[in-house]
Design an enzyme around this catalytic site. Structure first.
Site, short mmCIF file in Angstrom:
data_model
loop_
_atom_site.label_atom_id
_atom_site.label_comp_id
_atom_site.label_asym_id
_atom_site.label_seq_id
_atom_site.Cartn_x
_atom_site.Cartn_y
_atom_site.Cartn_z
N CYS A 10 4.87 4.28 3.31
CA CYS A 10 4.04 4.77 4.41
C CYS A 10 2.74 5.29 3.82
O CYS A 10 2.66 5.54 2.61
CB CYS A 10 4.72 5.94 5.12
SG CYS A 10 6.15 5.45 6.09
N GLY A 36 1.90 0.32 5.10
CA GLY A 36 2.77 0.30 6.28
C GLY A 36 2.10 -0.41 7.42
O GLY A 36 0.93 -0.12 7.73
N ASN A 110 5.35 10.63 3.97
CA ASN A 110 5.61 9.47 3.12
C ASN A 110 6.72 9.87 2.17
O ASN A 110 6.59 10.86 1.44
CB ASN A 110 4.35 9.10 2.34
CG ASN A 110 4.56 7.97 1.32
OD1 ASN A 110 3.82 7.86 0.36
ND2 ASN A 110 5.57 7.15 1.52
N GLY A 111 7.83 9.12 2.19
CA GLY A 111 8.96 9.44 1.31
C GLY A 111 10.27 9.27 2.04
O GLY A 111 10.33 8.62 3.09
N TYR A 250 3.38 -2.13 -8.39
CA TYR A 250 3.18 -3.01 -7.24
C TYR A 250 2.57 -2.36 -6.00
O TYR A 250 1.67 -2.93 -5.39
CB TYR A 250 4.54 -3.63 -6.86
CG TYR A 250 4.52 -4.44 -5.59
CD1 TYR A 250 3.79 -5.63 -5.49
CD2 TYR A 250 5.22 -4.01 -4.47
CE1 TYR A 250 3.76 -6.37 -4.31
CE2 TYR A 250 5.21 -4.76 -3.29
CZ TYR A 250 4.48 -5.92 -3.23
OH TYR A 250 4.45 -6.64 -2.07
#
Ligand code: SF4
Length: 479
Positions: A10, A36, A110-111, A250
């Site tokens: 995210c 996202g 985010n997580g 990545y």
């Protein structure tokens, strides 16, 4: 159609003290679209009230000049979602905004919270009613129920009860709050845009709006930004650093600075080290675009073998396209990639990519390169074999679907129909991220998990567990 990669997580963005806070957030989210693509949202405050727009879809589809104009005020937070916990539906789209005893409050995350299901169970038993199936909503309930008398203490109270990976950007009517978990799994950067403060997942978002990167929000740090300026508190007990190394391999954009390092530099270094470890006589280095480009540049630099764009990516493939009724072999890959025969024909090709998850797409790409006339195809991967799923905010397949978890190197080479296959070593990966390599999480390559997780999750992920007496898995090995 998606390539065979780990999925993004995210993006979070927040800004305080800018007359066009919502517009800046829109641009920030635009730059962070790669993290996202399921839903996008912005909440803005004019110091009187928090207003929200969120919808399913890409940033450019969700927002227009009318709905952005309605998001007035100098404070805003925004989110792009890819679901790692909870389904893809509007109720799960962030930011979440609530009104409670502590006033209006908005949050983006985010997580992945590893103890969310236990906390949710207990909250439901105490009467909480959940509106989404995300782990993030747990924090809202903890905040709303907190008996602490100040907003800041209630935030600390709530975030101290969750475990796992979290970079939160939060907002009240008059302040912006940024929180990074004590392990530092996910990135969160702090910047300035004139007098305004910016926090965001990656610095590429600051570049677009002309903000300057100041530093990272540090692991275990809470930043409170208000009209009185910026204040930092560190309420968490010290923890082992576990920054996600896959951000460098990545996830993050190569033009970002993540965990204080240029992603492009790290990724190019991965290619250089890969060439030293897994060199092979060849005529041409060909990246799998776009993910393999930086590592291929490094591989070419080190090996002195020329780099050529032997595979061309169609960037304009929409999320849906009409598939012809007649069967076209490997149609999905061909829509996105096309080989350049003049580069590949009669050549010994080193095909460089940044990761191999299931191997199904790579197999089609090798076939495509051979069909274009390549004499030999040598596959080189700029990270170690991916053998274990992620718990910390990244969507990964089950262990049984990870090709490197279930097949030997020789078997994978056969499956890909490659002339040779070489991965970067774990030592090589860690030397590319620098001398502080012990500060990185590498669980997907080692199966060693720095933060324990509940038994049910472990069963789902098909890990071999060593359970402690609370029924939780301590650091475990999946091998
Ligand atoms: S398990 Fe892999 S993807 Fe997940 S946080 Fe650790 S390094 Fe990143």
């Amino acid at each position: 159609m998606s390539f065979d990669k780990f999925r993004y997580e995210c993006a979070v963005f927040g800004i305080f003290g800018h007359p066009e806070a919502a517009n800046m957030t829109y641009l920030g989210l635009y730059a962070l679209q790669h993290r996202g693509q399921e839903s996008s949202g912005i909440a803005a405050s004019d110091n009187e009230a928090i207003r929200l727009t969120r919808a399913m879809g890409h940033v450019a589809d969700v927002f227009n000049s009318d709905n952005l104009a309605a998001l007035t005020g100098p404070i805003a937070i925004g989110h792009n979602r890819y679901s790692t916990a909870g389904e893809s539906r509007i109720a799960n789209a962030q930011p979440f905004v609530i009104d409670c005893a502590h006033g209006q409050f908005a949050i983006c995350h985010n997580g992945n919270l590893v103890n969310a299901s236990e906390l949710k169970e207990s909250l439901v038993q105490q009467g909480s009613i959940f509106q989404s199936s995300t782990d993030t909503e747990v924090v809202l309930h903890l905040y709303a129920r907190s008996k602490k008398s100040t907003v800041e203490d209630a935030i600390v109270d709530a975030v101290s009860q969750v475990q796992g990976a979290f970079s939160f950007v939060m907002m009240t009517r008059d302040r912006l709050v940024a929180v990074r978990d004590p392990h530092g799994f996910r990135p969160l950067a702090l910047g300035k845009l004139d007098d305004a403060y910016v926090v965001c997942s990656e610095t590429c978002a600051m570049d677009l709006i002309g903000a300057t990167y100041v530093r990272d929000v540090e692991p275990g740090e809470i930043l409170i930004i208000s009209s009185e300026g910026l204040r930092s508190i560190r309420p968490f007990p010290p923890a082992h650093l576990s920054q996600c190394v896959f951000e460098h391999v990545y996830f993050s954009r190569p033009d970002s600075v993540v965990f204080g390092k240029s992603v492009n530099e790290v990724r190019t270094n991965l290619g250089r080290i890969l060439a030293r470890e897994q060199g092979v006589p060849a005529d041409v280095i060909v990246p799998v675009p776009d993910s393999g480009v930086c590592a291929a540049v490094g591989f070419s630099d080190e090996s002195k073998i020329p780099l050529r764009m032997g595979l061309i990516r169609n960037h304009y493939v929409g999320r849906t396209f009409i598939q012809p009724q007649s069967a076209i072999r490997h149609f999905g890959v061909k829509v996105k990639l096309n080989p350049v025969k003049s580069i590949l024909d009669g050549k010994r090709v080193v095909l460089v990519d940044d990761s191999l998850v299931r191997g199904t797409t790579s197999r089609k790409i090798v076939k495509m390169v051979r069909a274009a006339g390549a004499k030999e195809v040598h596959v080189r991967i700029s990270c170690p074999p991916t053998i274990s799923p992620c718990f910390y905010g990244v969507d990964t397949p089950r262990r049984s679907e990870l090709i490197a978890a279930v097949k030997t190197l020789d078997d994978i080479k056969e499956f890909l129909d490659a002339d040779s296959l070489g991965y970067l070593s774990l030592e090589g990966l860690m030397s590319a991220v620098g001398s502080d390599s012990s500060s990185y999480c590498s669980s997907c390559y080692t199966g060693q998990y720095p933060v324990s997780f509940p038994r049910d999750e472990a069963t789902y992920l098909q890990l071999a567990l060593k359970l402690d007496n609370k029924g939780e898995a301590a650091a475990t090995t999946a091998k």
